[in-house]
Design a protein around this motif. Structure first.
Motif: not given
Length: 53
Positions: A17-21, A41-53
């Motif tokens: 999601q964020c690209g950080r190591p 937080r990154c996992r939740a944001e990825a789920k939100k982004a997938a739902a918007k598509r």
């Protein structure tokens, strides 16, 4: 008991999601191959982004 490992010697991955190591954690010991995100937080944001598509 196994010898101590330095933090720099632990395996790392890059967050999908964020690209950080991020480094290996003891709680991910059994599922390290499945871990993709550095935090909840990154996992939740990825789920939100997938739902918007």
């Amino acid at each position: 008991m196994p010898p101590m490992r330095r933090k720099g010697d632990l395996p790392e991955k890059v967050c999908a999601q964020c690209g950080r190591p991020f480094a290996w954690r003891k709680k991910w010991e059994r599922v390290w191959d499945e871990v993709r995100y550095c935090s909840d937080r990154c996992r939740a944001e990825a789920k939100k982004a997938a739902a918007k598509r």
